[in-house]
Motif scaffolding. Structure first.
Motif, mmCIF file in Angstrom:
data_model
loop_
_atom_site.group_PDB
_atom_site.id
_atom_site.type_symbol
_atom_site.label_atom_id
_atom_site.label_comp_id
_atom_site.label_asym_id
_atom_site.label_seq_id
_atom_site.Cartn_x
_atom_site.Cartn_y
_atom_site.Cartn_z
ATOM 1 N N UNK A 1 -7.902 52.854 51.526
ATOM 2 C CA UNK A 1 -6.498 53.184 51.319
ATOM 3 C C UNK A 1 -5.979 54.287 52.238
ATOM 4 N N UNK A 2 -6.830 54.774 53.145
ATOM 5 C CA UNK A 2 -6.377 55.833 54.064
ATOM 6 C C UNK A 2 -5.299 55.286 55.018
ATOM 7 N N UNK A 3 -4.122 55.987 55.075
ATOM 8 C CA UNK A 3 -3.041 55.607 55.971
ATOM 9 C C UNK A 3 -2.221 54.423 55.504
ATOM 10 N N UNK A 4 -2.453 53.933 54.287
ATOM 11 C CA UNK A 4 -1.702 52.774 53.792
ATOM 12 C C UNK A 4 -0.235 53.105 53.500
ATOM 13 N N UNK B 1 -3.379 54.252 45.827
ATOM 14 C CA UNK B 1 -3.672 55.677 45.622
ATOM 15 C C UNK B 1 -4.874 55.861 44.690
ATOM 16 N N UNK B 2 -4.980 55.048 43.674
ATOM 17 C CA UNK B 2 -6.125 55.144 42.761
ATOM 18 C C UNK B 2 -7.414 54.765 43.486
ATOM 19 N N UNK B 3 -7.350 53.760 44.357
ATOM 20 C CA UNK B 3 -8.542 53.377 45.129
ATOM 21 C C UNK B 3 -8.929 54.467 46.121
ATOM 22 N N UNK B 4 -7.960 55.103 46.729
ATOM 23 C CA UNK B 4 -8.229 56.205 47.652
ATOM 24 C C UNK B 4 -8.864 57.379 46.917
ATOM 25 N N UNK B 5 -8.401 57.645 45.709
ATOM 26 C CA UNK B 5 -8.959 58.751 44.924
ATOM 27 C C UNK B 5 -10.430 58.488 44.597
ATOM 28 N N UNK C 1 9.379 60.510 49.860
ATOM 29 C CA UNK C 1 9.121 59.343 49.011
ATOM 30 C C UNK C 1 7.694 59.371 48.458
ATOM 31 N N UNK C 2 6.718 59.750 49.295
ATOM 32 C CA UNK C 2 5.326 59.822 48.838
ATOM 33 C C UNK C 2 5.168 60.900 47.777
ATOM 34 N N UNK D 1 -1.319 63.232 51.299
ATOM 35 C CA UNK D 1 -1.361 63.341 52.752
ATOM 36 C C UNK D 1 -2.328 62.333 53.369
ATOM 37 N N UNK D 2 -3.442 62.099 52.740
ATOM 38 C CA UNK D 2 -4.403 61.117 53.265
ATOM 39 C C UNK D 2 -3.848 59.696 53.127
ATOM 40 N N UNK D 3 -3.120 59.425 52.084
ATOM 41 C CA UNK D 3 -2.492 58.103 51.940
ATOM 42 C C UNK D 3 -1.419 57.899 53.012
ATOM 43 N N UNK D 4 -0.791 59.002 53.422
ATOM 44 C CA UNK D 4 0.225 58.930 54.478
ATOM 45 C C UNK D 4 -0.424 58.803 55.850
#
Length: 209
Positions: free
Chosen positions: A56-59, A12-16, A67-68, A35-38
């Protein structure tokens, strides 16, 4: 249930960081990050973004949405992420996320990030040996029998009496009656005598006139 979610926090930190590079100063909300991580493809979150270049998109596709949400909120609570209210150009206020005080420690793997999830209850076993309900046809038959038994009226027999008494006929009727032949001589005489006695005497008839 307490679980170590340090790897998810690093994703999540890498996606941010990747989002901040593409948005160039435009804020990222906690909902958008989750939502983007999902792996969402909704235009409200993916517009003007190069999804193939997002780290990290979709990871987090293996996790459920509740849960997210729990993970993202726990990161804010544990100061891995920080929400900052910012006034938008339209005059409204929005909460944008950025790296928190403990973000570098989690990225360096010197700090573990744990999340407590709700324990799922096992489904209760189904009860066996239940009585089968009576069939519909049997119920309808019993109901029909009870209705018929209530509707049956009690049989009433009409009593009819035959007047075979010869005194009920006049002498002329007795002579003309087809049943006269079945009467004995005594019965005929008695019938005639009874009718004669029923006539008033002459003196009483004159008095009436």
């Amino acid at each position: 249930e307490k679980r170590n979610m340090s790897a998810a926090a690093r994703e999540l930190l890498g996606l941010l960081s990747s989002l901040e590079m593409q948005k160039r100063g435009r804020g990222v909300t906690l909902l958008m990050l989750s939502e983007l991580w999902r792996g969402t493809k909704a235009k409200s979150h993916t517009q003007f973004l190069d999804l193939s270049a997002l780290t990290g998109y979709g990871k987090g596709i293996t996790y459920t949405k509740p849960e997210i949400d729990t993970i993202a909120r726990a990161m804010v609570f544990d100061k891995v992420l920080e929400e900052i209210p910012v006034a938008t150009a339209s005059g409204f206020s929005a909460d944008y996320v950025q790296h928190g005080n403990n973000a570098q420690a989690v990225l360096a793997n010197t700090r573990q990030f744990h999340v407590r999830f709700a324990v799922k209850k096992a489904p209760e076993p189904k009860q066996s040996g239940k009585k089968k309900p009576a069939s519909k046809k049997k119920k309808e038959g019993d109901k029909r029998d009870s209705i018929n038994s209530e509707k049956k009226p009690s049989a009433k027999r009409k009593r009819t009496t035959k007047k075979n008494d010869a005194s009920a006929y006049s002498p002329i009727d007795l002579q003309n009656s087809p049943t006269l032949g079945s009467l004995s001589t005594d019965e005929k005489t008695g019938a005639k005598r009874t009718n004669e006695n029923a006539v008033l005497e002459k003196e009483h008839t004159d008095a009436l006139l």
